[in-house]
Design an enzyme around this catalytic site. Structure first.
Site, short mmCIF file in Angstrom:
data_model
loop_
_atom_site.label_atom_id
_atom_site.label_comp_id
_atom_site.label_asym_id
_atom_site.label_seq_id
_atom_site.Cartn_x
_atom_site.Cartn_y
_atom_site.Cartn_z
N TYR A 133 93.51 -12.33 -3.18
CA TYR A 133 92.10 -12.65 -3.45
C TYR A 133 91.21 -12.33 -2.26
CZ TYR A 133 87.90 -15.29 -4.58
OH TYR A 133 86.59 -15.65 -4.80
N LYS A 135 88.13 -9.49 -2.04
CA LYS A 135 86.73 -9.83 -1.74
C LYS A 135 86.26 -9.16 -0.45
CE LYS A 135 85.90 -12.15 -5.40
NZ LYS A 135 84.96 -11.63 -6.41
#
Length: 268
Positions: free
Chosen positions: A158, A162
């Site tokens: 994750y 990002k």
């Protein structure tokens, strides 16, 4: 540069059935934007669309779609073309996180995470940016995260996705700055949405929760600023943490983040 007039075209919002996507829909409808709302849950989209039509008198199109599919961006572009929608603003909000040690993570879940957070976001940006640049008076908002500013053990995929979103969007800001298009990477921290339900664990939460209203308010206020920056972090504490991360060595940074995550898991 004057504030964006969202009444000039359609605002396309992904992940619009809840959380930040739903709040973007509410706020842009209040500013007079016609909307195209995209998510998997058709019932949630239709209920939201009905409320927004009644409250603001705007046109709202719902497009149920699984954005993790390899051809999702092409499918969505074809559908908005078929419907004759002139996309003026694009909010790439759809995304999700996985939590846990990488070696025991579900490979299919990881593939979907990368597909949605990175591949679909890039493909949608490419599909619509020629129109956005040509119109030159709307916005492209890509939702990143405070996780973009450092590696995050137990959320390794994750945070990496990002970080990509942040870098990619800031580069687009520079490429398009003469066009009038407002480009922004929005980095919220922990926010009171369904995010942690999708993660499957509250252990991923670090820091004080913000509301979706606070995050979206910052995004829209930033977009309307004269000489707006390419990215913004929501929350004073989050901005301080991101600034401090630049002062640490990479070894110290990842070790510190690992200890913070371990402490959060121990408290849960």
């Amino acid at each position: 540069m004057s504030p964006v007039d969202y009444r000039r075209g359609v605002a396309l919002i992904t992940g619009a059935s809840s959380g930040l996507g739903e709040e973007f829909a509410r706020r842009l409808a209040a500013r007079g934007a016609d909307l195209a709302l995209v998510a998997r849950r058709a019932d949630r989209l239709d209920a939201l669309a009905g409320r927004l039509r009644a409250e603001h008198g705007v046109a709202v199109t719902t497009i149920p779609l699984d954005l993790t599919a390899a051809d999702a961006a092409a499918t969505l572009r074809a559908e908005t073309d078929r419907l004759g929608l002139d996309v003026h603003t694009l909010v790439n909000n759809a995304g999700f996180a996985t939590h846990g040690r990488f070696e025991v993570s579900d490979p299919d879940r990881i593939r979907s995470e990368v597909a949605l957070n990175v591949a679909t976001l890039v493909a949608l940006s490419r599909a619509y940016i020629p129109d956005l640049v040509r119109n030159g008076d709307g916005a492209l908002v890509n939702v990143a995260s405070t996780a973009a500013y450092q590696p995050v053990p137990s959320m390794a995929v994750y945070s990496a996705t990002k970080a990509f979103v942040l870098s990619f969007t800031e580069a687009l800001w520079h490429e398009t700055r003469a066009s009038g298009l407002r480009v922004l990477a929005l980095s919220p921290g922990a926010t009171r949405t369904e995010f942690f339900d999708v993660v499957g664990s509250e252990n991923a939460r670090v820091g004080r929760l913000q509301t979706a209203q606070q995050v979206v308010d910052l995004a829209l206020t930033t977009i309307d600023r004269r000489n707006a920056p390419p990215s913004v972090i929501s929350g004073t504490g989050n901005r301080v943490s991101a600034a401090l991360s630049r002062l640490l060595s990479r070894r110290l940074l990842v070790n510190t983040t690992g200890r913070v995550m371990a402490a959060a898991e121990a408290r849960a």
